[in-house]
Design an enzyme around this catalytic site. Sequence first.
Site, PDB file in Angstrom:
ATOM      1  N   ARG A 293      55.075 147.575  23.840  1.00 47.27           N
ATOM      2  CA  ARG A 293      55.300 146.212  24.162  1.00 47.27           C
ATOM      3  C   ARG A 293      54.795 145.235  23.108  1.00 47.27           C
ATOM      4  O   ARG A 293      55.447 144.351  22.788  1.00 47.27           O
ATOM      5  CB  ARG A 293      54.712 145.807  25.529  1.00 47.27           C
TER       6      ARG A 293
ATOM      7  N   LYS B 202      50.249 138.515  24.769  1.00 42.55           N
ATOM      8  CA  LYS B 202      49.166 139.764  24.565  1.00 42.55           C
ATOM      9  C   LYS B 202      49.768 140.891  25.299  1.00 42.55           C
ATOM     10  O   LYS B 202      50.721 140.948  26.010  1.00 42.55           O
ATOM     11  CB  LYS B 202      47.905 139.344  25.303  1.00 42.55           C
ATOM     12  N   SER B 203      49.323 142.100  24.739  1.00 44.74           N
ATOM     13  CA  SER B 203      49.608 143.347  25.415  1.00 44.74           C
ATOM     14  C   SER B 203      48.803 144.442  25.020  1.00 44.74           C
ATOM     15  O   SER B 203      48.081 144.303  23.875  1.00 44.74           O
ATOM     16  CB  SER B 203      50.935 143.761  25.142  1.00 44.74           C
ATOM     17  N   VAL B 204      48.396 145.402  25.692  1.00 41.63           N
ATOM     18  CA  VAL B 204      47.635 146.243  25.325  1.00 41.63           C
ATOM     19  C   VAL B 204      48.655 147.734  25.138  1.00 41.63           C
ATOM     20  O   VAL B 204      48.184 148.752  24.797  1.00 41.63           O
ATOM     21  CB  VAL B 204      46.603 146.938  26.380  1.00 41.63           C
TER      22      VAL B 204
ATOM     23  N   ASP C   8      44.271 135.962  18.134  1.00 46.24           N
ATOM     24  CA  ASP C   8      43.707 134.937  18.850  1.00 46.24           C
ATOM     25  C   ASP C   8      42.745 135.522  19.816  1.00 46.24           C
ATOM     26  O   ASP C   8      42.993 136.342  20.788  1.00 46.24           O
ATOM     27  CB  ASP C   8      44.715 134.043  19.653  1.00 46.24           C
TER      28      ASP C   8
ATOM     29  N   ASN D 296      57.359 142.683  21.228  1.00 41.48           N
ATOM     30  CA  ASN D 296      57.210 141.211  21.266  1.00 41.48           C
ATOM     31  C   ASN D 296      57.502 140.768  19.973  1.00 41.48           C
ATOM     32  O   ASN D 296      57.355 139.509  19.831  1.00 41.48           O
ATOM     33  CB  ASN D 296      55.685 141.019  21.819  1.00 41.48           C
TER      34      ASN D 296
ATOM     35  N   LYS E 250      37.319 130.611  19.806  1.00 42.60           N
ATOM     36  CA  LYS E 250      37.018 129.396  20.534  1.00 42.60           C
ATOM     37  C   LYS E 250      35.694 129.243  21.144  1.00 42.60           C
ATOM     38  O   LYS E 250      35.206 130.244  21.502  1.00 42.60           O
ATOM     39  CB  LYS E 250      38.122 129.467  21.589  1.00 42.60           C
TER      40      LYS E 250
ATOM     41  N   TYR F  94      36.019 135.746  25.980  1.00 36.19           N
ATOM     42  CA  TYR F  94      36.684 136.608  26.217  1.00 36.19           C
ATOM     43  C   TYR F  94      35.946 138.011  26.015  1.00 36.19           C
ATOM     44  O   TYR F  94      36.193 139.276  26.740  1.00 36.19           O
ATOM     45  CB  TYR F  94      37.921 136.882  25.322  1.00 36.19           C
TER      46      TYR F  94
ATOM     47  N   ILE G 130      51.406 133.247  21.303  1.00 34.67           N
ATOM     48  CA  ILE G 130      50.303 134.371  21.281  1.00 34.67           C
ATOM     49  C   ILE G 130      50.425 135.256  22.320  1.00 34.67           C
ATOM     50  O   ILE G 130      49.483 135.413  22.929  1.00 34.67           O
ATOM     51  CB  ILE G 130      49.033 133.994  20.796  1.00 34.67           C
TER      52      ILE G 130
ATOM     53  N   HIS H 201      37.605 125.180  23.409  1.00 32.65           N
ATOM     54  CA  HIS H 201      38.482 125.822  24.654  1.00 32.65           C
ATOM     55  C   HIS H 201      39.026 124.853  25.768  1.00 32.65           C
ATOM     56  O   HIS H 201      40.283 125.211  26.099  1.00 32.65           O
ATOM     57  CB  HIS H 201      37.669 127.040  25.122  1.00 32.65           C
TER      58      HIS H 201
ATOM     59  N   LEU I 290      54.544 133.933  28.715  1.00 36.35           N
ATOM     60  CA  LEU I 290      55.404 134.539  29.471  1.00 36.35           C
ATOM     61  C   LEU I 290      55.166 134.088  31.045  1.00 36.35           C
ATOM     62  O   LEU I 290      55.549 134.653  32.084  1.00 36.35           O
ATOM     63  CB  LEU I 290      55.623 135.874  29.279  1.00 36.35           C
TER      64      LEU I 290
END
Length: 275
Positions: free
Chosen positions: A238, A232-234, A47, A242, A77, A52, A230, A110, A192
């Site tokens: 993690r 997110k993490s980099v 997503d 998830n 979006k 972004y 959805i 959006h 979260l």
Amino acid sequence: MAPTIPTVTLNNGVQIPQLGFGVFQVSDEQTTAAVSAALEAGYRSIDTAAIYGNETGVGTAIASSGVARDELFITTKLWNADQGYDATLKAFDASLAKLGLDYADLYLIHWPTPARDLYRESWKAIEKLATDGRIRAAGVSNFQPAHLKRLLDDTDLVPVVNQIELHPGLQQNELRAVHADLGIATEAWSPLAQGAVLGDEAITTIAATYGKSTAQVVLRWHLQLGNIVIPKSVTPARIRENLDVFDFALTDDEMTAIAALDRGLRTGPHPDELN
């Protein structure tokens, strides 16, 4: 081995993975590595959004992943400044070019930006994209009940999803009931609460019971409610963690304990006020 991720069947028959990967607030440079790690871990839904600034990074990761296009579900979006009929079509072309794709699986408005009142014109353009086969599904994001009603007064195309801020601190029960009535799937962004709910006692207690992280407990709660989610993490560890939420289930009592955490906690703007 990557887990099998359940799917949600949308109101047009298209299936979306119930757990996907978000890239909000991830720089374009970081995005390629993060999405590559996600695809390697087993995510198939990604997503992104024009605003972004990382559609190119997503596209690069997809191109180098070796995953077949028809196994992927890619959402992007329409940004607020690009609303309006012609502007929407142009913005979609730009997004698709950055992603390096022939079609998008899901395209969302959006924000409704109600004061500008262009979302119905934008939706007409999105209807055209759907008719032309350039998107597999059309949806909205951050729409309140009044915005949905106004949109549907004007169209036969019911959005497949409304992607909204939703987490234990902001459970959106009224909006979820409207979605259920209309056949719109609920998709949670900020699932979260950017970490703001992870210290809540109900959640830490449940996490200890199952030997899971607090984030995994909250994601499991979303899945059992029926939300599409959805996170997110980099961080590769993690990102994998998830996804590791399919080997336990919350009891009714545990779901009730999390339901009690609803407190109108927004981490983002209010949709009636963002223009």
